[in-house]
Design an enzyme around this catalytic site. Structure first.
Site, PDB file in Angstrom:
ATOM      1  CG  HIS A  93      42.562  39.957  34.407  1.00 40.56           C
ATOM      2  ND1 HIS A  93      43.896  39.706  34.277  1.00 40.56           N
ATOM      3  CD2 HIS A  93      42.401  40.552  35.606  1.00 40.56           C
ATOM      4  CE1 HIS A  93      44.531  40.155  35.353  1.00 40.56           C
ATOM      5  NE2 HIS A  93      43.642  40.675  36.182  1.00 40.56           N
ATOM      6  CG  ASP A 150      44.196  38.627  31.230  1.00 45.34           C
ATOM      7  OD1 ASP A 150      43.981  39.851  31.203  1.00 45.34           O
ATOM      8  OD2 ASP A 150      44.503  38.009  32.258  1.00 45.34           O
ATOM      9  CB  SER A 185      46.391  40.217  38.660  1.00 45.96           C
ATOM     10  OG  SER A 185      46.290  41.164  37.672  1.00 45.96           O
TER      11      SER A 185
END
Ligand SMILES: *[C@@H]1O[C@H](CO)[C@@H](O)[C@H](O)[C@H]1NC(C)=O
Ligand SMILES: *[C@@H]1O[C@H](CO)[C@@H](O)[C@H](O)[C@H]1NC(C)=O
Length: 819
Positions: free
Chosen positions: A793, A757, A671
């Site tokens: 995600h 995501d 991320s």
């Protein structure tokens, strides 16, 4: 108020993504809740590709050389409702707008349905699949190892609330958790005979954990026929008769609400058209639920009160709406049950409203604790008709602690809480040495959490009957580098609390300690030890070292964990001359802390001779807010410190500590940590053999230009706004997509993404894979993209699928290293 509401939800989403599962609250919720969140280092995922099967070629991606995105004043035809900057920003927009090249911009498909894009992603997956086909056996071995090091049939620590203990269970072979409760015996001495200390559970799936166990919700049932299933809240009503739960079936963090009658199993409330954020709260009766709605950029911004069973969502009462796109809203309830708190905050400014739940007859209205003041953060808890406030008001670098009468608009009445031993000095002075993050107020005591010397800390405050602090205790532990935090508590009037504790070599433990004698170690009781079958702590060691950054003064903490025999061999080899394999993990954004915590799946790497290193680089909050804020932290115009620190740590491990070599050093981040890895391999591609970029935020400039993309507006306060002159050039200098080095030899890269995501859009890793392949030297390692077509995600929601993915990743890592 429980600050960690949304984060708790996220951590529940990640329940099975975690080899260490804990309800430990994060006290940095303010920043964490909005972040492109990486899992804690314990959830490390390792991914990459190899070069075997050399005849395979990656899927071609067409370049549109004239395709650009404009930064600055909105170009003609830009939708008028999409802002280019926050209404409070005083900075000048670029005018005329500046064109940022975006040759792979065609890979952006907000609808996620365009065939050419889906075909391309499928080809990427085929390429990665074929390139790694030979690793099937190793994957299976790793997967088996991981399963053997976790106790598959397990339970979470039962927590008391009202008439029941609440906990969840997992069962061998079942992908998801089962939420359970068991009646609590109300002894006059309040659980002094803690049933958890007299458990006779035989370890089997059939036997109840506690007598009278009832299944509230079996997520395995819910998930039947679904590709993805993540439960947000699971919460019983005040009477214990109803269960409210929220579920996300897509991975986009939008949930549906269900209310179930626990005796009959009947669903008494469910409106499939009502999409909400995962976190819901009961009022103080069985009719009222509070929830949040998300706007089109998935920003929680509206708070509603819903009366259970009302026919339509139109009947729900809007209590609060945050129109400023910089602010995210969250809800929580004071531990004493008296107030609902509605907190709205940007990363730099916050405001808390409260609703008196005393009557709960829909007539109470929201009141504001203190109107928002630019760059003032504050949080509120309630105890004994007082607010307990943590705030950086007056510009202190860290938070100080105040009390005030529990009234609206009380900003002029905040009184500093002082140290009982030195009359008059504040208990928390807002400086760096002892950084306060937040407090939890119990009837008799207040528990504060924060950091000291780079370590998480728990402090206990004891008050006299006029609410004055008379005693201040710090919880201490034997191991220097450790991770500790208060677990979730649902009751206000307690005389014992439970903390979660672990270190890089000590698996998670839940320790109960008496509030009136918290520091006496003989009074601590281990309520639950996370069992790690086959793990022998004596074989491992952990170490905390300091790497000097390029500025010559800043010391960056690095936590190392390894097998003792590997390090002994290394030290014996011509005085430490033989480099060992090392894997370096980092994150470095949003003031999030990467703790020295335990991971059972990491053992597969350690047992193969890899030294695992966690770099506590700037941009995180490990050393207090100075680690994050300007001028010396890492955000806005000092963001590059994050990447520089990571590269400096790599150089330290290679050159100074002589632990490893570029051939044996790999790196990983997820991320915002993927941004870290992207920027670091651009800066120093020669230092790493393999780089793993999990759901990487690598297209910083193009994403932050466009406020129609989720998370953008709120994060102008993290990275800056590339539409503004002040930030544009600086961000262009580090954004990974714009800085791939032409002709450089790059490490092998594995990028992952999720089609659904919403935090890091799938096109970011897809564009970056194409960009790397286009620019890098043909001598570089392969670039592999692995796109999860059903998850969001947080990767697979099914724990076995998650371990399969992890095994896939580790197999690549080991293969590429030649281990
Ligand atoms: C290899 O690629 C082909 C398409 O070229 C695909 O059908 C097949 O599934 C791939 N194999 C793996 C293991 O992914
Ligand atoms: C409803 O709330 C109001 C305001 O808090 C209070 O004055 C009133 O007594 C409550 N009514 C009932 C029936 O509880």
């Amino acid at each position: 108020m429980q600050l960690f509401s949304l984060v708790l939800f996220l951590s529940i989403l990640m329940l099975f993504a975690k080899s260490v599962f804990s309800f430990r609250p994060f006290f940095l919720a303010r920043n964490l809740r909005r972040q492109r969140q990486g899992p804690s280092a314990a959830v490390t995922k390792v991914l990459f590709g190899t070069q075997r099967g050399g005849d395979l070629t990656p899927p071609p991606a067409e370049r549109h050389e004239d395709r650009v995105i404009y930064a600055g004043v909105a170009p003609k035809g830009w939708p008028s409702d999409v802002p280019r900057q926050s209404e409070y920003s005083a900075h000048k927009l670029l005018d005329p707008p500046v064109a940022v090249p975006d040759p792979y911009g065609w890979l952006r498909d907000d609808s996620r349905t365009q065939q050419p894009v889906l075909d391309h992603l499928q080809q990427e997956n085929d390429y990665t699949g074929n390139l790694t086909q030979h690793l099937e056996g190793l994957r299976q071995t790793l997967y088996d190892e991981m399963l053997s090091s976790i106790q598959e049939t397990d339970y979470t620590l039962p927590r008391p609330k009202g008439k029941y203990y609440h906990y969840s269970r997992t069962f061998q072979g079942q992908s998801y958790a089962s939420y359970c409760r068991a009646p609590r015996k109300h002894d006059s001495d309040k659980d002094h005979n803690n049933p958890l200390l007299h458990m006779d559970w035989d370890g089997s799936a059939e036997a109840p954990i506690l007598p009278g166990e009832q299944v509230k919700l079996d997520v395995n049932e819910l998930a039947k026929g679904k590709d993805y299933c993540a439960v947000g809240s699971v919460t019983t009503s005040p009477s214990d008769e109803l269960l409210a739960y929220t579920v996300d079936f897509k991975g986009d963090e939008q949930c549906e609400l269900y209310v179930k009658h626990l005796e009959t199993g009947e669903i008494v409330d469910h409106d499939p058209s009502l999409q909400m954020y995962g976190r819901v709260l009961w009022g103080n009766d069985d009719h009222t639920i509070f929830y949040l709605k998300l706007d089109s950029t998935l920003r929680p911004y509206q708070v509603y009160r819903r009366t259970i069973g009302t026919a339509t969502k139109e009947d729900d009462e809007l209590l609060f709406e945050e129109t400023d796109e910089m602010y995210w809203t969250s809800i929580s309830k004071s531990l004493d049950g008296k107030y609902l708190f509605v907190e709205t905050s940007s990363t730099e400014t916050s405001e808390v409203h409260y609703l008196d739940l005393k009557d709960d007859n829909d007539s109470s209205t929201l009141q504001c604790v203190a109107k928002r003041r630019f760059k003032v953060l504050y949080d509120v808890e309630h105890r004994n008709e007082q607010w307990w406030i943590t705030s950086n008001v007056k510009g202190t670098p860290n938070m100080r602690l105040f009390t005030a009468p529990a009234q609206p608009n009380c900003q002029d009445d905040w009184a500093l809480v002082t140290d009982p031993t030195t009359e008059g000095t504040p208990l928390f002075d807002g400086g760096y040495a002892r950084a306060l993050h937040g407090v939890t107020a119990f009837a008799g005591h207040v528990v504060a959490q924060g950091r000291e010397g780079g370590m998480p800390r728990v402090w206990l405050l004891t008050m006299d009957d006029i609410n004055k602090v008379v005693k201040f205790d710090t919880l201490t532990f034997e191991e220097e580098a450790h991770d500790v935090g208060l677990t979730s508590h649902f009751e206000f009037d307690v005389d014992k609390i439970v903390v979660a504790y672990d270190s890089m070599i000590t698996p998670l433990q839940y320790l109960e300690l008496p509030l009136d004698n918290p520091t006496d170690e003989s009074e601590r009781t281990v309520l639950k030890d996370k069992l790690v079958p086959g793990y022998d702590k004596n074989l491992y060691n952990c170490e905390r070292v300091m790497a000097l950054s390029r500025d010559g003064t800043t010391e960056i903490p690095v936590n190392l964990v390894y097998r003792k025999d590997i390090m002994e061999q290394h030290v014996a080899s011509s005085g430490g001359g033989e480099p060992v394999h090392c894997h370096l993990y980092g994150y470095g954004s949003y003031e999030a802390c990467m703790e020295a915590s335990f991971s059972a799946t990491r053992l597969s790497l350690l047992n193969r001779g890899i030294v695992y290193a966690i770099a506590q680089i700037r941009g995180g909050g490990e050393m207090g807010r100075q680690w994050y804020e300007e001028p010396n932290g890492a955000k806005y115009l000092c963001k590059k410190n994050t990447f520089n620190d990571f590269v400096d740590v790599a150089r330290y491990l290679i050159d100074t500590k002589k632990l490893t070599s570029p051939q044996k050093l790999t790196c990983e981040g997820r991320s915002a940590g993927g941004l870290l890895i992207g920027a670091s391999i651009n800066q120093a591609p020669e230092l790493f053999k393999v780089a793993i970029l999990g759901v990487p935020f690598v297209d910083v400039v193009c994403t932050m230009i466009d406020a129609s993309i989720p998370l953008t507006t709120g994060e102008w306060e993290e990275w800056g706004n590339p539409n503004e002159e002040k930030f544009h050039e600086y961000m262009m200098e580090y954004s990974p997509m714009q800085n791939v080095k032409e002709g450089a030899i790059y490490p092998s890269c594995l990028l992952t993404g999720g089609l659904h995501d919403s935090r890091v859009a799938f096109w970011e890793p897809a564009k970056f894979a194409a960009t790397l392949r286009h620019a890098q030297s043909p001598e570089s390692g392969p670039v592999c993209l692995k796109m999860e077509l059903s998850a969001g995600h947080f990767s697979a929601s099914d724990r076995y699928k998650y371990y399969r993915e992890l095994a896939f990743d580790y197999a690549f890592l080991l293969d590429q290293r030649g281990l």
